[in-house]
Write a protein that holds these residues in place. Structure first.
Motif, PDB file in Angstrom:
ATOM      1  N   PRO A  89       0.758  -1.162   0.064  1.00  0.00           N
ATOM      2  CA  PRO A  89      -0.033   0.041  -0.056  1.00  0.00           C
ATOM      3  C   PRO A  89       0.858   1.242   0.095  1.00  0.00           C
ATOM      4  O   PRO A  89       1.872   1.288   0.701  1.00  0.00           O
ATOM      5  N   GLU A  90       0.551   2.400  -0.655  1.00  0.00           N
ATOM      6  CA  GLU A  90       0.979   3.582  -0.648  1.00  0.00           C
ATOM      7  C   GLU A  90       1.743   4.163   0.588  1.00  0.00           C
ATOM      8  O   GLU A  90       2.685   4.654   0.649  1.00  0.00           O
ATOM      9  N   GLU A  91       0.660   3.934   1.318  1.00  0.00           N
ATOM     10  CA  GLU A  91       0.769   4.702   2.791  1.00  0.00           C
ATOM     11  C   GLU A  91       2.215   4.247   3.508  1.00  0.00           C
ATOM     12  O   GLU A  91       2.660   4.804   4.363  1.00  0.00           O
ATOM     13  N   VAL A  92       2.450   2.782   3.171  1.00  0.00           N
ATOM     14  CA  VAL A  92       3.632   2.276   3.857  1.00  0.00           C
ATOM     15  C   VAL A  92       4.688   2.774   3.487  1.00  0.00           C
ATOM     16  O   VAL A  92       5.952   2.936   4.140  1.00  0.00           O
ATOM     17  N   GLY A  93       4.992   3.511   2.364  1.00  0.00           N
ATOM     18  CA  GLY A  93       6.263   3.812   1.934  1.00  0.00           C
ATOM     19  C   GLY A  93       7.269   2.993   1.589  1.00  0.00           C
ATOM     20  O   GLY A  93       7.120   1.793   1.255  1.00  0.00           O
TER      21      GLY A  93
END
Lengths: 95, 258
Positions: A89-93
């Motif tokens: 997921p994007e939010e994980v970076g």
């Protein structure tokens, strides 16, 4: 050129900035001391290494090439074992 | 032979440096004769490596001899344009390769000396010789280890290898005394702290040689008569043949480079 009673040795070199010893080749020598000397003379002439291991080739137990199918093919279909199989997921970076 | 020999002004420092340069070049050339002919590929490489170490030492020493002489000579001229009587190497290093045992015994006798010699020369007051010694010391230490291990295995090997190793020791022993000889020209350099007195290395050399030879179940000859002359240009019949091959290109095509 080597006489039949001169054993074969496998040579492993750890390079200047390498972490592990890597297999580089083999040679003939009468015993471990001579194998180490020969490895130095044959495989480190261009500054390749800082550490040498020699192992009698007879000490290696190898897998049978004829059993390649049974040994390795079952892993080929399990692509979910590679981390790239999963979407992060994007939010994980950056992990 | 179409090119005239050079003349060298042999001041004590020039002569001293030239003698060591000639030792390294001639022994290096002898070892290079094994290239492609050694009993096994591994030793072909090992002997060629030692040859290259020695030729590297020779180049530095010739370069310094030429500089100390201060004339038109350079390392190539010193190597290629002196005849037999102008060469100053030990008789030991010009002896023919013979069989593998003879080559290794010759190397062992010389390397056991060179190892001690270069380590001691690191303290020379001559900074160039001290720097050459610091580089050569590591090389000679390995040459000694390599030849020692072979002497032990040849001596303590088969009946055949034992006989050949013992034969080589008996044959070459008389050439070992020259390594420890000092003449007047060197005495001055020793007093000045530029050269070391090789006599001070003799006991340690003997100890190393005796311990390896004993472990190899071989014996040193009781005969202590020693042959000399190489340092003054009086050589065995072998050196001329070696030089004719070593120098043939420069004598035929003067100044040729590639």
């Amino acid at each position: 050129m080597a006489t039949p009673n001169t054993p074969l040795w496998e040579v492993f070199i750890r390079s200047r900035n390498g972490l592990a010893h890597k297999h580089v080749g083999s040679l003939h020598a009468s015993d471990a001391t001579m194998a180490l000397q020969a490895a130095r003379d044959i495989y480190t002439r261009r500054g390749e290494g800082l550490s040498i291991w020699v192992v009698p080739s007879t000490a290696i137990t190898a897998s049978d090439p004829a059993e390649k199918g049974m040994m390795f093919e079952p892993a080929e279909s399990k692509i979910y074992r590679h981390p790239t199989f999963y979407d992060v997921p994007e939010e994980v970076g950056h992990m | 032979m179409t090119v005239a020999n050079i003349q060298v002004s042999e001041t004590p420092l020039v002569l001293y440096t030239l003698r060591r340069a000639d030792d390294a070049l001639i022994l290096g050339h002898r070892l290079s004769e094994w290239c492609g002919h050694a009993p096994m590929l591994e030793e072909d490489m090992a002997l060629s490596n030692i040859a290259l170490d020695l030729i590297g030492q020779a180049r530095e020493l010739y370069g310094y001899a030429a500089k100390a002489e201060g004339g038109d000579n350079d390392e190539d001229k010193l190597a290629y344009l002196r005849d037999v009587r102008q060469y100053r190497n030990l008789l030991l290093v010009e002896q023919p390769n013979g069989d593998f045992a003879q080559t290794l015994v010759r190397q062992f006798f010389y390397s056991a000396f060179a190892d001690l010699y270069w380590r001691a020369m690191m303290n020379s007051r001559d900074t160039t010789l001290a720097a050459i010694a610091a580089k050569s010391e590591k090389e000679s230490a390995y040459h000694l280890r390599h030849s020692s291990e072979w002497i032990i295995r040849l001596g303590d090997g088969t009946e055949e290898s034992h006989a050949r190793a013992q034969g080589a020791i008996d044959q070459l022993w008389a050439f070992t005394g020259e390594m420890f000889a000092v003449d007047d020209s060197e005495r001055g350099l020793i007093d000045a702290g530029i050269a070391i007195d090789p006599a001070t290395l003799r006991d340690r050399w003997m100890k190393t040689v005796a311990s390896v030879v004993t472990e190899a179940t071989l014996a040193l000859p009781q005969n202590n008569w020693m042959q000399q002359g190489g340092r003054f240009g009086r050589h065995s019949e072998h050196l001329g043949h070696l030089l004719s091959e070593l120098q043939s290109m420069q004598r035929t095509f003067p100044g040729q480079t590639w």
